[in-house]
Design a protein around this motif. Sequence first.
Motif, mmCIF file in Angstrom:
data_model
loop_
_atom_site.group_PDB
_atom_site.id
_atom_site.type_symbol
_atom_site.label_atom_id
_atom_site.label_comp_id
_atom_site.label_asym_id
_atom_site.label_seq_id
_atom_site.Cartn_x
_atom_site.Cartn_y
_atom_site.Cartn_z
ATOM 1 N N PRO A 144 0.768 -1.398 -0.153
ATOM 2 C CA PRO A 144 0.192 0.340 -0.426
ATOM 3 C C PRO A 144 0.675 1.571 0.354
ATOM 4 N N PHE A 145 2.243 1.272 1.068
ATOM 5 C CA PHE A 145 2.499 2.633 0.465
ATOM 6 C C PHE A 145 3.533 2.267 -1.214
ATOM 7 N N CYS A 146 3.248 1.565 -1.156
ATOM 8 C CA CYS A 146 4.385 1.673 -3.236
ATOM 9 C C CYS A 146 2.737 2.232 -4.253
ATOM 10 N N ILE A 147 1.801 2.058 -3.336
ATOM 11 C CA ILE A 147 1.122 2.590 -4.650
ATOM 12 C C ILE A 147 0.833 4.196 -4.115
ATOM 13 N N GLY A 148 0.784 4.577 -2.965
ATOM 14 C CA GLY A 148 1.277 6.272 -2.490
ATOM 15 C C GLY A 148 2.300 6.661 -3.165
ATOM 16 N N TYR A 149 3.230 6.264 -2.988
ATOM 17 C CA TYR A 149 4.507 6.517 -3.254
ATOM 18 C C TYR A 149 4.736 6.840 -5.222
ATOM 19 N N HIS A 150 3.834 6.072 -5.857
ATOM 20 C CA HIS A 150 3.936 6.058 -6.962
ATOM 21 C C HIS A 150 2.923 7.145 -7.578
ATOM 22 N N ALA A 151 2.248 7.495 -6.834
ATOM 23 C CA ALA A 151 0.600 7.867 -6.853
ATOM 24 C C ALA A 151 1.714 9.756 -7.359
ATOM 25 N N MET A 152 2.336 9.854 -5.648
ATOM 26 C CA MET A 152 3.064 11.311 -5.973
ATOM 27 C C MET A 152 4.553 11.023 -6.530
ATOM 28 N N LYS A 153 4.725 10.254 -6.778
ATOM 29 C CA LYS A 153 5.920 10.131 -7.780
ATOM 30 C C LYS A 153 5.841 10.431 -9.148
ATOM 31 N N LYS A 154 4.108 10.213 -8.998
ATOM 32 C CA LYS A 154 3.269 10.953 -10.302
ATOM 33 C C LYS A 154 3.397 12.355 -10.764
ATOM 34 N N ALA A 168 -8.819 9.925 3.967
ATOM 35 C CA ALA A 168 -7.818 9.885 5.157
ATOM 36 C C ALA A 168 -7.776 8.170 5.569
ATOM 37 N N GLY A 169 -8.576 7.553 3.825
ATOM 38 C CA GLY A 169 -8.728 6.142 4.251
ATOM 39 C C GLY A 169 -6.528 5.668 3.791
ATOM 40 N N THR A 170 -6.229 4.472 3.624
ATOM 41 C CA THR A 170 -5.004 3.637 3.535
ATOM 42 C C THR A 170 -4.277 4.047 2.749
ATOM 43 N N ILE A 171 -4.952 4.351 1.373
ATOM 44 C CA ILE A 171 -3.912 4.843 0.193
ATOM 45 C C ILE A 171 -3.892 6.506 0.756
ATOM 46 N N GLY A 172 -5.007 6.999 0.363
ATOM 47 C CA GLY A 172 -4.957 8.736 1.037
ATOM 48 C C GLY A 172 -3.520 8.772 1.899
ATOM 49 N N THR A 173 -3.581 8.480 2.925
ATOM 50 C CA THR A 173 -2.944 8.489 3.788
ATOM 51 C C THR A 173 -1.458 8.089 3.541
ATOM 52 N N THR A 174 -1.048 7.382 2.852
ATOM 53 C CA THR A 174 0.052 6.767 2.566
ATOM 54 C C THR A 174 0.654 8.257 1.130
ATOM 55 N N ALA A 175 -0.132 8.102 0.252
ATOM 56 C CA ALA A 175 -0.296 9.369 -0.176
ATOM 57 C C ALA A 175 1.239 10.724 0.016
ATOM 58 N N ALA A 176 -0.281 10.915 1.040
ATOM 59 C CA ALA A 176 -0.158 12.012 2.095
ATOM 60 C C ALA A 176 1.388 12.209 3.360
ATOM 61 N N ILE A 177 1.573 10.669 3.202
ATOM 62 C CA ILE A 177 2.842 10.725 3.848
ATOM 63 C C ILE A 177 4.095 10.871 3.414
ATOM 64 N N TRP A 178 3.776 10.544 1.773
ATOM 65 C CA TRP A 178 5.230 10.526 0.749
ATOM 66 C C TRP A 178 5.053 11.896 0.384
ATOM 67 N N ALA A 179 4.028 12.854 0.171
ATOM 68 C CA ALA A 179 3.939 14.444 0.052
ATOM 69 C C ALA A 179 4.490 14.770 0.523
ATOM 70 N N LYS A 180 4.387 14.731 2.773
ATOM 71 C CA LYS A 180 4.942 15.048 3.302
ATOM 72 C C LYS A 180 6.467 14.992 2.983
ATOM 73 N N HIS A 181 7.254 13.724 2.883
ATOM 74 C CA HIS A 181 7.994 13.525 2.825
ATOM 75 C C HIS A 181 8.839 14.296 2.072
ATOM 76 N N MET A 182 8.324 14.136 0.526
ATOM 77 C CA MET A 182 8.906 14.962 -0.144
ATOM 78 C C MET A 182 8.653 16.898 -0.397
ATOM 79 N N GLY A 183 8.612 16.805 0.835
ATOM 80 C CA GLY A 183 8.856 18.597 1.238
ATOM 81 C C GLY A 183 7.637 19.686 0.998
#
Length: 336
Positions: A144-154, A168-183
Amino acid sequence: MKGICIEEPGQVVYKELPIPKRKQGEALLKLLYGGICGSDLGTYRGTFAYADYPRIPGHEFSAEIVEIEDNELGLEPGMIVTANPYFNCGTCYSCERGLVNCCEHNQTMGAQRDGAFCQYVTMPIQRLYKGQGISAKHLALVEPFCIGYHAMKKAAIKQNEKVLVIGAGTIGTTAAIWAKHMGAEVHVCDRSAEKLDYARNFHFDQYLRSDKELPEHAAVLTKGNGYDVVAEAVGLPETFQSAIDLAAYGGRVVQIGVGKKTLAFDFTILQKKELSVYGARNAVESDFMAVIKAFRERAIPFEKLITHVFPFEKGAQAFEAFDQNKGSMLKTLIEF
């Protein structure tokens, strides 16, 4: 062995199945943990676009290698692994161009083909990834973290951009976590107050209810400019419309959510705003490698995603509870 099967919407049963026999190029795996994905819940509810029945669910998992041949990846019996669950055909135009995540004939485990929620499964060796010391419980979170990562990389997130994640389900939350990680400055939106309350554990920048006042609130937070990036992680017509409406002129919209309904909208807004609209589907090997590295380095708060763990013999109750309490349950795991 036993396997969890969704016979029809709302009906989960345990099936007696033969332990699968490993073929050349495959490994026999003993399941350790499996995560119930939103698509699995959609199959349980009868709302998932790609579901048919009966279906063994599950594509987020960790497992121990029981049997494996000599291989160039250095995988051996006893190792803990996770896997890429998206089976591509290898011959379509997308596969020919290396875009295996959007194969025209993709079969994701638990969706277009049976999944991993059995005590033993076989997997092609090339689809397995070493756990690298990550616990089996946490390794089941990689997909699931890969799904969010792939989307934010895109979306090509840039430092200090304003990003809105709808859902703010699982995938939305993982996407948000990656976006935050990316600054990015990350705002999360959901109709569930419980989900937004739980999302505060990840220290995003703003939390918005998806009610009739959402446009006004978003306008205040973005000084009337809209968001540089909006990620839709729900899969409903109204949330996709909100993503288009709330994106800034020249912004990017990433569609992650999967739904069965259609939307008629004023498509000229895409031209007027010169929006870039992307679909984000599945993930690729480089995404798995990046996520495993981030887990190993503890670069993101992945463990907070888990809210519930059920034993294998209570898998049916896990689906029922997730269905009835989705507002308060984020990542639900089954311990095999």
